[in-house]
Design an enzyme around this catalytic site. Structure first.
Site, mmCIF file in Angstrom:
data_model
loop_
_atom_site.group_PDB
_atom_site.id
_atom_site.type_symbol
_atom_site.label_atom_id
_atom_site.label_comp_id
_atom_site.label_asym_id
_atom_site.label_seq_id
_atom_site.Cartn_x
_atom_site.Cartn_y
_atom_site.Cartn_z
ATOM 1 N N GLN A 1 0.734 -1.281 -0.046
ATOM 2 C CA GLN A 1 0.112 -0.047 -0.046
ATOM 3 C C GLN A 1 0.767 1.267 -0.062
ATOM 4 O OE1 GLN A 1 -3.252 0.044 -0.160
ATOM 5 N NE2 GLN A 1 -3.648 -2.161 0.009
ATOM 6 N N SER B 1 3.171 -5.024 -5.174
ATOM 7 C CA SER B 1 2.307 -5.545 -5.978
ATOM 8 C C SER B 1 2.100 -4.528 -7.075
ATOM 9 C CB SER B 1 1.047 -5.943 -5.412
ATOM 10 O OG SER B 1 -0.107 -6.411 -6.304
ATOM 11 N N ALA B 2 1.914 -4.969 -8.491
ATOM 12 C CA ALA B 2 1.609 -3.727 -9.339
ATOM 13 C C ALA B 2 0.195 -3.244 -9.409
ATOM 14 C CB ALA B 2 1.882 -4.501 -10.759
ATOM 15 N N HIS B 3 -0.843 -4.264 -8.992
ATOM 16 C CA HIS B 3 -2.301 -3.665 -9.363
ATOM 17 C C HIS B 3 -2.540 -2.698 -8.057
ATOM 18 C CE1 HIS B 3 -4.805 -6.069 -6.319
ATOM 19 N NE2 HIS B 3 -3.733 -6.748 -6.290
ATOM 20 N N CYS C 1 -9.226 -9.309 0.566
ATOM 21 C CA CYS C 1 -9.013 -10.622 0.592
ATOM 22 C C CYS C 1 -9.717 -11.483 1.661
ATOM 23 C CB CYS C 1 -7.526 -10.736 1.270
ATOM 24 S SG CYS C 1 -6.226 -9.890 -0.395
#
Length: 357
Positions: free
Chosen positions: A168, A184-186, A303
């Protein structure tokens, strides 16, 4: 629809999409080559991956290597499982499930307390056999920014490694030192299906996926398209970091005005203002989401959605089950507009009023 769930995922930046398209071409194009092949098409794909690796690394500390993975979850598992066996793992009680559940699976998990503002401070002891400390930089549910530099120092003092889940934080604020950093890319306006683990020079890992070791510590053919998209998103974030931060601050300030009669979960100061987690005691969140279905927001971590359990993060900062279940999270990002925030707030507050709150 109004999208206010940027902690769950971000829209794909047009610049990232454009970077990906060349590496999807086939059969007449030349962008579909295997980056691990020695011929010309393979070398071209490999060059695209190495350029992306440089761009991803540019937002991380010097003195380490970037290992591309299929997700941040895989990166975290590689770090936690690959950095050794035996000994205990100390982690904040508000970690993401990727760290939280993996530590419990590996056994000998030692949970560090967090305060009501969400801070996990270093004035806590870790077990004598601690081999790894894991404290995330920015919490995915309440946005708390942790004192990660202090935790890195504490880990070194205890002859332990320090893993930072910076999913984040990456591309939004400076990512501070650690021994291993998962990203993380997304969550950065890049594509889904690609993450990375940064590993400090001198830290050795046992591969958890064997077969070809294309990434040295990780096996599997890389997707040039996904990696190129990640690199483009990282490059754009580096260029726009100050502009994006100013935009987010404007969204936060307006949202705080519009939701002034709600209670903020976690502290306001040591917090990434892209994240607004608030509650109204007695609120039926499922009903609220049903009645405001054209506003995309969250009742917790994506998640853990559907589990029915109250958020372990909100429980960790002292909320009761009822308070945790009456909380919602709004996430702002690069493409959020003030008009969207105002329209969403009007709809949500009207629906809350219908519940008699």
């Amino acid at each position: 629809m109004i999208y206010l769930d940027y902690q769950a995922t971000t829209p794909l930046a047009p610049e990232a999409r454009d970077a990906m398209l060349r590496w999807l071409d086939g059969p007449e194009g030349t962008g579909f080559g295997n980056p691990h092949s020695p011929h010309r098409m393979g070398r071209q794909a490999k060059a695209a991956i190495e350029l992306a690796r440089e761009r991803v690394a540019a937002l991380l500390p010097p003195g380490g290597r970037v290992i591309f993975t299929g997700s941040a979850c895989e990166a975290i598992n590689l770090a936690m499982r690959g950095s050794g066996r035996g000994g205990s793992i100390s982690l904040s009680s508000s970690e993401h499930a990727a760290v939280y559940d993996t530590a419990k699976t590996l056994g000998q998990a030692h949970f560090l307390n967090v305060a009501a503002d969400g801070q996990c401070n270093t004035n806590q002891d870790v077990p004598a056999d601690c081999r790894l400390i894991a404290v995330m930089q920015v919490n995915n549910e309440i946005g708390t920014i942790q004192p990660t530099a202090e935790w890195h120092r504490k880990a070194k003092e205890n002859n332990a490694l320090y893993l930072c889940d910076a999913v984040q934080a990456y591309g939004k604020i400076e990512v501070t030192g650690a021994d291993m950093i998962a990203i993380s890319a997304h969550k950065l306006y890049g594509p889904k299906g690609i993450g990375a683990l940064w590993v400090r020079d001198g830290v050795e890992l046992d591969p958890q996926i064997t077969g070809g070791l294309q990434e040295g510590d990780r096996s599997g053919t890389l997707s040039p398209a996904l990696v190129a998209g990640f690199g483009a998103a990282a490059h754009l974030a580096k260029e726009r970091m100050e502009e994006d931060a100013d935009h987010i601050e404007a969204m936060w300030n307006r949202a705080r005005e519009l939701f002034s009669d709600w209670t903020l979960n976690g502290g306001e100061d040591a917090r990434l203002h892209a994240n607004l987690n608030i509650r109204r005691d007695g609120l039926d969140v499922n009903r609220l989401m049903s009645e405001c279905r054209d506003v995309m927001f969250s009742a917790g971590s994506a998640c853990a959605s559907g589990s029915g359990r109250p958020s372990h993060v909100l429980k960790a900062i002292g909320l009761s089950d009822a308070q945790a279940k009456s909380s919602v999270r709004f996430g702002f990002g690069r493409y959020t507009t003030l008009e969207e925030v105002e329209t969403a707030a009007a709809k949500i507050n009207a629906a809350v009023k219908e519940q008699g709150l």
